[in-house]
Design an enzyme around this catalytic site. Structure first.
Site, short mmCIF file in Angstrom:
data_model
loop_
_atom_site.label_atom_id
_atom_site.label_comp_id
_atom_site.label_asym_id
_atom_site.label_seq_id
_atom_site.Cartn_x
_atom_site.Cartn_y
_atom_site.Cartn_z
N ASP A 16 0.74 -1.29 0.02
CA ASP A 16 -0.09 -0.14 0.26
C ASP A 16 0.87 1.29 -0.10
O ASP A 16 0.19 2.52 -0.10
CB ASP A 16 -1.16 0.16 1.30
CG ASP A 16 -1.87 -1.13 1.14
OD1 ASP A 16 -2.39 -1.33 0.13
OD2 ASP A 16 -2.06 -1.82 2.28
N CYS A 20 6.37 -0.27 1.62
CA CYS A 20 6.20 -1.77 1.43
C CYS A 20 6.91 -2.24 0.18
O CYS A 20 7.64 -3.20 -0.01
CB CYS A 20 4.55 -1.73 1.10
SG CYS A 20 3.51 -1.49 2.56
N ASP A 421 4.02 27.02 -28.98
CA ASP A 421 3.83 26.92 -30.43
C ASP A 421 2.64 27.71 -30.83
O ASP A 421 1.85 27.96 -30.12
CB ASP A 421 3.78 25.61 -30.78
CG ASP A 421 3.46 25.46 -32.50
OD1 ASP A 421 4.45 25.89 -33.02
OD2 ASP A 421 2.91 24.70 -32.92
N THR A 423 0.73 27.53 -34.29
CA THR A 423 -0.29 26.73 -35.14
C THR A 423 -0.69 25.47 -34.15
O THR A 423 0.00 24.58 -34.01
CB THR A 423 0.26 26.51 -36.44
OG1 THR A 423 0.57 27.52 -37.09
CG2 THR A 423 -1.00 25.71 -37.24
N ASP A 618 2.51 20.76 -30.47
CA ASP A 618 1.81 19.41 -30.76
C ASP A 618 2.43 19.07 -31.98
O ASP A 618 1.92 17.76 -32.55
CB ASP A 618 0.36 19.67 -31.20
CG ASP A 618 0.37 20.87 -32.35
OD1 ASP A 618 1.25 21.42 -32.84
OD2 ASP A 618 -0.64 20.72 -33.04
N ASP A 704 1.38 8.34 15.91
CA ASP A 704 2.02 7.82 14.42
C ASP A 704 0.35 7.42 13.70
O ASP A 704 0.27 7.73 12.46
CB ASP A 704 2.55 6.45 14.65
CG ASP A 704 2.81 5.84 13.25
OD1 ASP A 704 3.74 6.59 12.42
OD2 ASP A 704 2.33 4.81 13.04
#
Length: 725
Positions: A16, A20, A421, A423, A618, A704
């Site tokens: 979890d 671990c 960018d 366009t 893009d 804790d």
């Protein structure tokens, strides 16, 4: 010939948190023949790279099981070569990527629930019987404590012999056994029970975080209606192939990414984009898997398989991203490796120094030392950062904001400059008719004849003219003897008239423009527009201006970024006049007529000034600059090269999403700071009260467990994050 290394994948339940994963990785790496171990906490999986020709499954299973986790071996013991793993991420037997995500079932089915209930029940029984038979109190509470302590001690021992001697289980075991010898057996039993409750809550929170992103997979319907052999067939959605045509009825979820072939309808994209207003879709428009068809039947051509659709990509990228640690998380992990041994040394000093130097009672200070051990448990501190990052990455992904790791998430909030960018990023990426100027006829006649000339053409400028004519309901005339004039325009006969649509220069060569006409056209050029002039039978009828217009949300998004103190600049290969016109309309600095190398050089120059720089693009030509930036951001619909090169992706192409990513980053980092403050603050408070003799063992474990619960709950708040409007 030496065989290549092999990789085996395992599913692990009960894992979890990063702590671990660290214990499991340390244990598996010690097995002879293991070359590398990669663990995904989010996907509850482990990939082990090992020497070919050896069978390590039993040894791996033994190591992981002895640490207290459940492990599922690869299906039918199947192992893959590294090339198979990386070259074909598609799942076996045609199932979707998400279908292999492990599940713990309902949270109350977890083994931790049974252990916690057993410990709690044993304590209640001990309490009840001790009230009736006080002489057996010690043994009753000791037995209740051992119900929970034995599994914890077994894990502590397993961790110690597999490379993790200073684990939370070690601290708990030492503290509980010490309390037993001091006679504080009732408190020791309470401490063990509260620790198990804290672990259980941590696991439930981890499950919720996993479910929040895996729930996306449930958005895609399991069955699709596909056109086959002249009819309709119902098949499993994960068996659809690119090029298939599916039929989607009103109210149905769309089973695959695709393009509308026929039909007009509104599509609710809220499940994928978070947008509440349905979008109108018609032939040629893209649609996403998991979205909901509204009004009418749509025929859709599939453009991506189940393993490659938008939702599968989101799930895959987020799972990968959550394993890439942020700088803050890496620091916390490094710190915790020294922190736990340090806590044990501090506890020993607290227990020994006052009796040795001041003659204080040994039992009192050993008791306090044991409390310090419990206060010092690192759980809350270790989980403070990854829990917030996992929640933030999942919240962003549900809204089409993908960030490839915690470092990227953290980096967004530190950006000081972003280069865009033009366009397809700041602009729509396709020309639109902006002005129709009539010189000899009215505007509708100019548009009608121009549309007649462009009828049947797929050129972007022709498409813009035809779309404008369609919007205005103009009947487009037939044309004859259509001829393209290389670099000059197109000519044809329409209704007996010879019509030419071309550049101002080409028209001026045939029929000189008047000074007024030149002035009007020059104004359009100054606005960064492309101008085509219409000539019919040697008479200039008018001009049509087109431009790739800024996105509707571009100006507001840039304004928002500037308000956050981020400098914005536009980088484009387009001509200077057009670039400056677009930049003026958006209020952004412009650099024009750039090659890909120039864009990369400018980004590096900004970084050389000490700025944290983001780059948004893009296309293939953006890839070098995306790689050069601190954070590269690919816009939705971009090329595969841009998406692969970028550190983050905006799946739905909204400019406002850039500012949303910055907002999410800053929210996440604020959450992390809160978590660290909670974890350290509670420990400091209880340390002082313990030394002062105000609190003892069971309040210490609350320092804790309570901190872990608070930190996790605070991190989970990010799952409900929504960007500001």
């Amino acid at each position: 010939m030496v065989e290549s290394a092999r990789e085996s994948r395992f599913q692990i339940q009960g894992m979890d948190c990063a702590s671990c994963a660290q214990k499991i990785e340390s244990a598996v790496r010690r097995i002879p023949g293991v070359e590398n171990v990669a663990i995904s906490v989010m996907n509850s999986s482990m990939t082990v790279e090992h020497s070919a020709g050896i069978h390590l499954e039993p040894e791996i299973t033994k190591q992981v099981t002895r640490l207290g986790y459940r492990i599922q071996p690869p299906a039918q013991g199947h192992t893959l070569t590294r090339e198979e793993i990386h070259g074909n991420e598609a799942s076996h037997e045609g199932h979707s990527h998400a279908s292999h995500a492990p599940t713990e079932g309902k949270w109350w089915h977890r083994p931790a629930v049974r252990l916690t209930l057993a410990s709690g029940l044993a304590f209640l029984v001990a309490y009840a019987v001790a009230a009736l038979a006080p002489q057996y109190e010690f043994w009753l509470y000791a037995t209740a404590m051992l119900v929970g302590l034995i599994p914890i001690a077994r894990r502590a021992f397993a961790g110690a012999i597999t490379g993790t001697p200073f684990s939370i289980e070690t601290l708990m075991t030492v503290a509980a056994v010490g309390a037993l010898f001091l006679g504080a057996v009732e408190e020791a039993a309470v401490v063990i029970f509260l620790f198990l409750v804290g672990e259980l809550l941590e696991g439930v929170a981890a499950d919720r975080s996993r479910a929040s992103i895996r729930g996306l997979a449930d958005l895609v319907p399991k069955i699709a209606r596909v056109e086959r052999d002249g009819g309709l067939q119902e098949i499993a959605a994960d068996r659809l192939a690119v090029g298939d045509t599916i039929l989607v009825r009103p109210g149905d979820r769309i089973a695959a990414d695709g393009t509308v072939v026929s039909g007009e309808s509104s599509v609710n994209e809220a499940p994928v984009t978070g947008e509440s207003i349905p979008k109108a879709k018609e032939a040629g428009d893209p649609v996403f898997a998991g979205t909901i068809n509204g009004d009418a039947v749509l025929r859709i051509r599939v453009t991506a398989t189940a393993e490659d659709n938008t939702i599968a990509r989101v799930i895959k990228l987020v799972e990968e991203a959550q394993e890439k640690k942020a700088p803050t998380e890496r620091f916390i992990n490094r710190f915790s490796r020294y922190y736990t041994p340090g806590v044990m040394v501090l506890a020993a000093l607290v227990a020994c120094l006052p009796p040795l130097l001041g003659g204080a009672a040994w039992s009192e200070w050993i008791y306090k030392g044991l409390a310090i051990l419990l206060i010092g448990c690192p759980c809350a501190l270790v989980i403070s950062t990854p829990a917030a990052i996992a929640a933030a990455l999942a919240a962003g992904a549900r809204r089409g904001l993908l960030m490839k790791g915690g470092a990227v998430l953290e980096g967004f909030g530190q950006l000081q400059a972003i280069a865009f960018d033009k366009t397809g990023t700041l602009t729509e990426g396709k020309p639109t008719v902006t002005d129709i100027v009539a010189f000899g006829e009215d505007q509708s006649e100019v548009l009608r004849l121009a549309a007649g000339l462009e009828r049947g053409s797929s050129h972007p400028l022709a498409t813009a003219i035809l779309k404008r004519a369609e919007q205005e309901g103009i009947s487009i005339p037939e044309s004859a003897d259509s001829t393209a004039l290389s670099g000059k325009g197109v000519t044809a006969f329409i209704e007996g008239r010879k019509v030419l649509l071309g550049s101002a220069k080409a028209i001026d060569e045939r029929q000189p423009l008047s000074e007024e006409q030149r002035r009007k056209i020059e104004v359009l050029y100054d606005e960064g527009k492309t101008v085509s002039v219409l000539l019919a039978d040697d008479r200039i009828l008018g001009a049509i201006a087109m431009r790739d217009e800024p996105r509707g949300d571009a100006r507001a998004a840039l304004t928002r970024l500037k308000a956050e103190g981020i400098r914005t600049v536009m980088l484009t290969g387009d001509n200077r006049r057009t670039a400056e016109a677009v930049a003026r309309s958006l209020g952004i600095e412009a650099r024009a007529e750039l090659l890909p190398a120039d864009k990369s050089r400018i980004v590096e120059g900004l970084r050389a000034q000490g700025l944290k720089v983001g780059k948004v693009g893009d296309g293939i030509n953006d890839a070098p600059a995306l790689a050069a930036a601190d954070i590269g951001i690919a816009m939705g619909g971009g090329t595969d090269v841009a998406l692969e090169t970028a550190d983050a992706a905006i799946l739905h192409g909204r400019m406002n999403d850039i500012a949303a990513m910055v907002e999410l980053s800053r929210r996440a980092m604020a959450n992390i700071r809160q978590n660290i403050s909670i974890a350290i603050g509670l420990k400091a408070l209880f340390f002082i009260t313990t030394i002062a003799g105000v609190t003892g063992l069971w309040p210490a474990i609350l320092a804790d467990t309570g901190a872990t619960v608070l930190v996790t709950a605070n991190a989970m708040r990010l799952l409900g994050w929504r960007p500001r409007s």
